[in-house]
Design a protein around this motif. Structure first.
Motif, mmCIF file in Angstrom:
data_model
loop_
_atom_site.group_PDB
_atom_site.id
_atom_site.type_symbol
_atom_site.label_atom_id
_atom_site.label_comp_id
_atom_site.label_asym_id
_atom_site.label_seq_id
_atom_site.Cartn_x
_atom_site.Cartn_y
_atom_site.Cartn_z
ATOM 1 N N UNK A 90 19.286 46.754 94.792
ATOM 2 C CA UNK A 90 20.609 47.169 95.251
ATOM 3 C C UNK A 90 21.740 46.280 94.776
ATOM 4 N N UNK A 91 21.430 45.081 94.243
ATOM 5 C CA UNK A 91 22.488 44.211 93.708
ATOM 6 C C UNK A 91 23.119 44.887 92.487
ATOM 7 N N UNK A 103 31.332 53.032 87.978
ATOM 8 C CA UNK A 103 30.012 53.284 88.549
ATOM 9 C C UNK A 103 29.225 51.989 88.568
ATOM 10 N N UNK A 104 28.771 51.579 89.755
ATOM 11 C CA UNK A 104 27.950 50.383 89.876
ATOM 12 C C UNK A 104 26.521 50.730 89.473
ATOM 13 N N UNK A 105 25.971 49.987 88.522
ATOM 14 C CA UNK A 105 24.578 50.147 88.127
ATOM 15 C C UNK A 105 23.824 49.034 88.840
ATOM 16 N N UNK A 106 22.910 49.420 89.731
ATOM 17 C CA UNK A 106 22.264 48.448 90.617
ATOM 18 C C UNK A 106 20.820 48.191 90.221
ATOM 19 N N UNK A 110 13.569 43.966 93.431
ATOM 20 C CA UNK A 110 13.772 42.526 93.444
ATOM 21 C C UNK A 110 13.153 41.946 92.180
ATOM 22 N N UNK A 111 13.737 40.876 91.665
ATOM 23 C CA UNK A 111 13.165 40.233 90.489
ATOM 24 C C UNK A 111 14.131 39.262 89.866
ATOM 25 N N UNK A 112 13.823 38.901 88.644
ATOM 26 C CA UNK A 112 14.652 37.977 87.876
ATOM 27 C C UNK A 112 15.102 38.682 86.605
#
Length: 134
Positions: A90-91, A103-106, A110-112
């Protein structure tokens, strides 16, 4: 007024009167493979946007992990992450402007971030890689 509109390879002849549209005819669009007459020259000149891919192509994906791709064509107006940065699902990874909308590309998980493939100001097409998350 009569208009010819081509959409997904089909040409529609539309007549518009007093704010109402009426479909007059529909037929397959035919694109000549080689210009046969001088009248075909404007049609042959139309594909000049094909020269646009001569611009810097998208960088190759070298990082290991899940590739986050552009969902639509547009321009990258902000890159919010760097390689090596930890992200949560979601970040916001990048902000893509398409049709005058941001447009936010999220992050899908979770990860790096193992690789940032795009950069600010880059034009991208649907499916172009933006970020790789490992």
């Amino acid at each position: 007024m009569k208009y010819k509109v081509t959409l997904n390879g089909r040409t529609y002849e539309v007549e518009v009167e007093a704010g109402q549209a009426m479909l007059l005819s529909e037929y397959e669009a035919v694109v000549p493979s080689a210009p046969a007459a001088p009248a075909a020259a404007p049609v042959a000149a139309a594909p000049t946007p094909a020269a646009a891919p001569a611009a810097p192509a998208a960088a190759a994906v070298t990082g290991a992990g899940e590739v986050v791709s552009a969902p639509m064509p547009g321009t990258i107006i902000k890159v919010c992450v760097n390689a090596g940065q930890a992200v949560k699902a979601g970040d916001v990874l990048v902000v893509l402007e398409a049709m005058k909308m941001e447009n936010d590309i999220t992050a899908p998980k979770d990860g790096t971030v193992t690789q940032v493939v795009t950069s600010k100001g880059a034009s991208v097409s649907s499916g172009d890689p933006l970020v790789v998350i490992g």
